[in-house]
Design an enzyme around this catalytic site. Structure first.
Site: not given
Length: 574
Positions: A372, A496
């Site tokens: 999540g 990321e």
């Protein structure tokens, strides 16, 4: 979601509103054109009767020539205005649809196919052109011609009129039966075209993956299957339209043959003159021609309304709501999660998440895939609204902030780091349209991308290709980060950011982020723990919940999951 009401001609009015003046002029020209056309048979009768009576006909012939020329000019001007209006209608509908599509809730993009949406903007809007050019005004003009020709034929000879009307009525009734089936067939055909476009878009967007998987034949078969469905739907429409034509032609031919037989007998009996019969035949032609046009127009209207139905289905989808009226607090930006829960269809993705990101600090979200982490960033951006709980930015509930105000506080770099087709300059200016060349070069240098400017003569105008295909994965990601850094938002959300970078560029990017992170609040989703070990706060997510919060050293002691992740990445000894 409730089904969109069926559209009708009334549904076209919003699209035609901006063209009212031109359409009114077209209507006037059409009326004058119809009146002058209807005068031709009467003038022709005068010429024929004058020849039989050896009268002077030069003036009548001259007037007939003027009328013919006037009709040609009026129709030419009318057709030009009509075509221009139709193009304007298509342009307006594409603008309206595009503005709506780009403001739909993100969840709509999740559940709809891109190719089908493209088909509605392209193919469906194009069909509206025929509604105006071949549909709406052919029907109106045809109605004037039919009424005028009918009155003139009744005045000339009511017996001949009844003779012609019987033949026409039979053919028209058959044609109308088939015409009424065109609209549902058209809606189905447009839906099949949308599916085919989706299949092609899917295949082209993943061309390299398909080629590497030796899946060309399977994808070709999928596209061809969709194309065949579209073909079959198109053939069904062609079949219906083909049935309409012969019925109309048969009615016309039958009416003419019957009329010539009865009319010839009445001329022989002296009931009417040759001029009357010729005028009546011309009026029948003027009656039949608009009736044929009306049938064609009716099928065009049904096709256009079918396309309009698909457009209205999208326009009926509510836009991304933006009812917020609050303003961010003047205090430094901070992000607070208070018992946040979110999920699709009652299936929670994150549950009861609470933590605070203080101003000027860096918070890392770590954990297994599917925990999540990325969802939390999307909730801050309000791509989705929380199911329960509250997210606060600069002291205000994000649901109470206007979306543009909220997103002006945020700089968001997605995990996929999308790059738009175009140039480096266009990609950078997506966030700051007025950015100078010096500013763009500065952010490119900050993310170690200066070489992509210097390696081609075009510099910032170098093309990046569709989806950034001319750049490496790492270059795409760094360009997306540079684009965000150019806007200099107070809060950075990085998903990321180093996932596609090699070790050298990862170090350079970390240094750039360290530099721009000063006096800014940052939330970063990280897979590599080595990139966030120095974060002010690390939030460990597991199964949509917060498993632990702390700094790197603390988590190694208190969180078995974090220690496992660190061990697997060789940050600590087993």
């Amino acid at each position: 979601m409730s089904e969109t009401p069926r559209v009708s001609l009334r549904s076209l009015l919003p699209y035609l509103r901006d063209h009212r003046a031109t359409l009114a002029l077209v209507g006037v020209l059409s009326l004058f054109g119809a009146v002058t056309t209807l005068a031709q048979p009467l003038l022709t009768r005068q010429v024929l009767d004058g020849l039989q009576a050896s009268q002077k006909i030069a003036g009548t012939v001259a007037l007939l020539v003027v009328v013919l020329a006037a009709v040609a000019v009026l129709n030419a001007v009318r057709d030009y205005l009509l075509q221009r209006t139709a193009e304007g209608l298509v342009l307006g509908s594409r603008r309206r649809l595009t503005r709506h599509l780009l403001r739909l809730p993100i969840s709509e993009y999740d559940r709809r196919r891109t190719g089908d949406l493209l088909s509605r903007v392209g193919a469906d809007t194009t069909l509206l052109r025929a509604v105006v050019t071949s549909g709406l005004f052919e029907t109106v003009t045809g109605a004037v011609m039919v009424v005028g020709a009918t009155v003139a034929m009744l005045l000339l000879d009511w017996v001949l009129f009844l003779t012609a009307a019987l033949g026409l009525a039979l053919g028209l009734s058959i044609a109308l039966v088939f015409s009424r089936r065109v609209r549902p067939a058209s809606e189905e055909a447009q839906a099949r075209i949308g599916e085919m476009t989706s299949a092609v878009e899917r295949a082209l967007s993943a061309a390299r993956t398909i080629r590497a998987s030796n899946a060309e034949d399977r994808e070709i078969a999928t596209v061809e299957s969709s194309a065949e469905e579209a073909y079959r739907a198109g053939v069904r429409i062609a079949r219906l339209q083909a049935m309409i034509g012969p019925a109309s032609i048969a009615a016309i031919q039958g009416a003419f043959l019957l009329l010539l037989g009865v009319g010839g007998a009445r001329v022989a009996a002296g009931t009417i003159s040759v001029g009357d019969l010729v005028a009546f035949v011309l009026y029948l032609f003027f009656l039949v021609m608009p009736l044929g046009q009306a049938l064609h127009a009716y099928t065009q209207l049904q096709t256009g309304l079918g396309a309009l139905q698909r457009m209205e289905d999208i326009l009926a989808v509510p836009l991304e709501p933006d009812t917020g009226t609050a303003t961010p607090a003047s205090t430094p930006a901070a992000v607070v999660f208070e018992r946040v829960t979110f999920g699709y269809d009652r299936s929670p993705i994150v549950t009861d998440v609470s933590f605070t990101v203080a101003y000027g600090t860096r918070t890392a979200l770590v954990g297994p895939s599917g925990a999540g982490k990325s969802t939390l960033l999307q909730l801050v951006e309000r791509f989705y609204d929380v199911t329960a709980g509250t997210i606060r930015v600069a002291g205000a509930d994000v649901r109470e902030l206007p979306r543009q105000v909220l997103r002006a506080q945020l700089g968001y770099v997605e995990q996929e780091a999308p790059v738009l087709a175009g140039t480096l300059r266009e990609n950078l200016r997506l966030t700051v349209p007025a950015a100078t060349e010096a500013q763009m070069l500065e952010v490119l240098a900050a993310v170690n991308l200066t070489e992509i400017v210097s390696r081609t003569p075009e510099g910032l105008d170098a093309q990046v290709g569709e989806g950034g295909v001319l750049l490496s994965g790492g270059e795409r990601q760094r360009l997306a980060i540079a684009r965000t850094l150019l806007a200099a938002p107070p809060i950075l959300l990085l998903d990321e950011p180093t996932s596609n970078l090699d070790a050298r560029n990862e170090v350079a990017l970390r240094e750039a982020i360290d530099m721009v992170a000063r006096d800014r609040t940052m939330i970063v989703v990280a897979h590599r723990l080595s990139t966030v070990v120095d974060a002010d706060q690390i939030v460990v997510m597991d199964g949509g919940r917060v498993a632990a919060v702390g700094r790197h050293e603390e988590l190694l002691e208190i969180s078995p999951l974090y220690r496992e992740l660190a061990t697997n990445q060789l940050l600590v000894a087993p």
